[in-house]
Write an enzyme that holds these catalytic residues in place. Structure first.
Site, PDB file in Angstrom:
ATOM      1  N   GLU A 175       0.834  -1.208   0.000  1.00 39.07           N
ATOM      2  CA  GLU A 175       0.000   0.000   0.000  1.00 39.07           C
ATOM      3  C   GLU A 175       0.867   1.256   0.000  1.00 39.07           C
ATOM      4  OE1 GLU A 175      -2.862  -0.504   3.172  1.00 39.07           O
ATOM      5  OE2 GLU A 175      -3.899  -2.076   2.048  1.00 39.07           O
ATOM      6  N   CYS A 203      -1.855  -4.975  -5.248  1.00 39.20           N
ATOM      7  CA  CYS A 203      -2.331  -6.218  -4.637  1.00 39.20           C
ATOM      8  C   CYS A 203      -1.198  -7.252  -4.575  1.00 39.20           C
ATOM      9  CB  CYS A 203      -3.472  -6.806  -5.453  1.00 39.20           C
ATOM     10  SG  CYS A 203      -5.031  -5.917  -5.330  1.00 39.20           S
ATOM     11  N   GLU A 228      -1.309 -10.328  -5.550  1.00 34.45           N
ATOM     12  CA  GLU A 228      -1.222 -11.100  -6.794  1.00 34.45           C
ATOM     13  C   GLU A 228      -0.385 -10.348  -7.823  1.00 34.45           C
ATOM     14  OE1 GLU A 228      -3.868 -10.236  -5.031  1.00 34.45           O
ATOM     15  OE2 GLU A 228      -5.573 -11.559  -5.367  1.00 34.45           O
ATOM     16  N   CYS A 256      -9.093  -9.651  -6.989  1.00 36.00           N
ATOM     17  CA  CYS A 256      -9.906  -8.546  -7.506  1.00 36.00           C
ATOM     18  C   CYS A 256      -9.932  -8.614  -9.038  1.00 36.00           C
ATOM     19  CB  CYS A 256      -9.357  -7.206  -7.019  1.00 36.00           C
ATOM     20  SG  CYS A 256      -7.888  -6.650  -7.902  1.00 36.00           S
ATOM     21  N   CYS A 307      -6.552  -7.937 -10.838  1.00 34.35           N
ATOM     22  CA  CYS A 307      -5.618  -9.056 -10.734  1.00 34.35           C
ATOM     23  C   CYS A 307      -6.053 -10.229 -11.607  1.00 34.35           C
ATOM     24  CB  CYS A 307      -5.464  -9.484  -9.277  1.00 34.35           C
ATOM     25  SG  CYS A 307      -4.536  -8.270  -8.308  1.00 34.35           S
TER      26      CYS A 307
HETATM   27  N1  THU Z   1      -5.860  -6.935  -1.874  1.00 34.37           N
HETATM   28  C1  THU Z   1      -4.987  -7.823  -2.427  1.00 34.37           C
HETATM   29  O1  THU Z   1      -3.764  -7.717  -2.239  1.00 34.37           O
HETATM   30  N2  THU Z   1      -5.487  -8.846  -3.166  1.00 34.37           N
HETATM   31  C2  THU Z   1      -6.812  -9.099  -3.327  1.00 34.37           C
HETATM   32  O2  THU Z   1      -7.170 -10.051  -4.007  1.00 34.37           O
HETATM   33  C3  THU Z   1      -7.804  -8.229  -2.702  1.00 34.37           C
HETATM   34  C4  THU Z   1      -7.286  -7.001  -2.068  1.00 34.37           C
HETATM   35  C5  THU Z   1      -5.321  -5.865  -1.051  1.00 34.37           C
HETATM   36  C6  THU Z   1      -5.404  -4.488  -1.634  1.00 34.37           C
HETATM   37  C7  THU Z   1      -5.353  -3.623  -0.392  1.00 34.37           C
HETATM   38  O3  THU Z   1      -3.992  -3.438  -0.020  1.00 34.37           O
HETATM   39  C8  THU Z   1      -6.026  -4.468   0.673  1.00 34.37           C
HETATM   40  O4  THU Z   1      -6.032  -5.806   0.159  1.00 34.37           O
HETATM   41  C9  THU Z   1      -7.451  -4.056   0.987  1.00 34.37           C
HETATM   42  O5  THU Z   1      -8.204  -3.949  -0.165  1.00 34.37           O
END
Ligand code: THU
Length: 143
Positions: A46, A55, A57, A94, A97
């Site tokens: 983040e 993310c 992935e 998501c 991804c």
């Molecule tokens: N996030 C992921 O890393 N992968 C996912 O499949 C869903 C969401 C992360 C993004 C963000 O840093 C946190 O989860 C909350 O959305």
């Protein structure tokens, strides 16, 4: 080498320990199984400019690409949850991804198996990427 779903989920959970998620407080790890058995992992990254966050992935796919292995992804495990540990709910990739995974799948000429889990607990869902993102646009469409 980690080929069983449980081993790949364990690798994803280990990766989640390195999440940089001070804003959402939601840690996610992803572990890619490559053809031949190697595992490449990533964690969500983040940013204080929230929309720039990556993310898990995506981070894992970037690592595979940096190793010259983007076309070799056979399966992925994703595991995530609140850092405060309030839920055992599973995490599914998501939409962005799913699209990025589709690039790897089409480059490799195969579907990708997607294991979805929580940071803890036994719940596990397994899907084919093509079912998570049907009729996807990808590099094969540009040929
Ligand atoms: N996030 C992921 O890393 N992968 C996912 O499949 C869903 C969401 C992360 C993004 C963000 O840093 C946190 O989860 C909350 O959305």
């Amino acid at each position: 080498m980690a080929s069983a779903p449980a081993e790949l989920v364990a690798a994803a959970r280990a990766a989640a320990a390195h999440a940089h998620a001070p804003y959402s407080r939601f840690a996610v790890g992803a572990a890619l199984l490559l053809d031949g058995g190697a595992v490449v992992s990533g964690a969500n990254l983040e940013n204080a400019s929230y929309g720039l966050s990556l993310c898990a992935e995506t981070a894992a796919l970037a690592a595979a690409n940096s190793a010259g292995r983007l076309a070799d992804v056979v399966a992925i495990a994703v595991a995530g949850g609140s850092i405060e540990g309030k839920s055992n709910a599973i995490v599914r990739p998501c939409g962005r991804c799913r699209q990025l995974l589709t690039e790897a799948a089409q480059l490799g000429g195969r579907d990708i198996v997607v294991h979805c889990a929580g940071l803890t607990g036994d719940a596990l869902e397994t899907h084919q990427l093509s079912a998570l993102l049907p009729l996807a646009f990808g590099p094969a469409d540009l040929a």
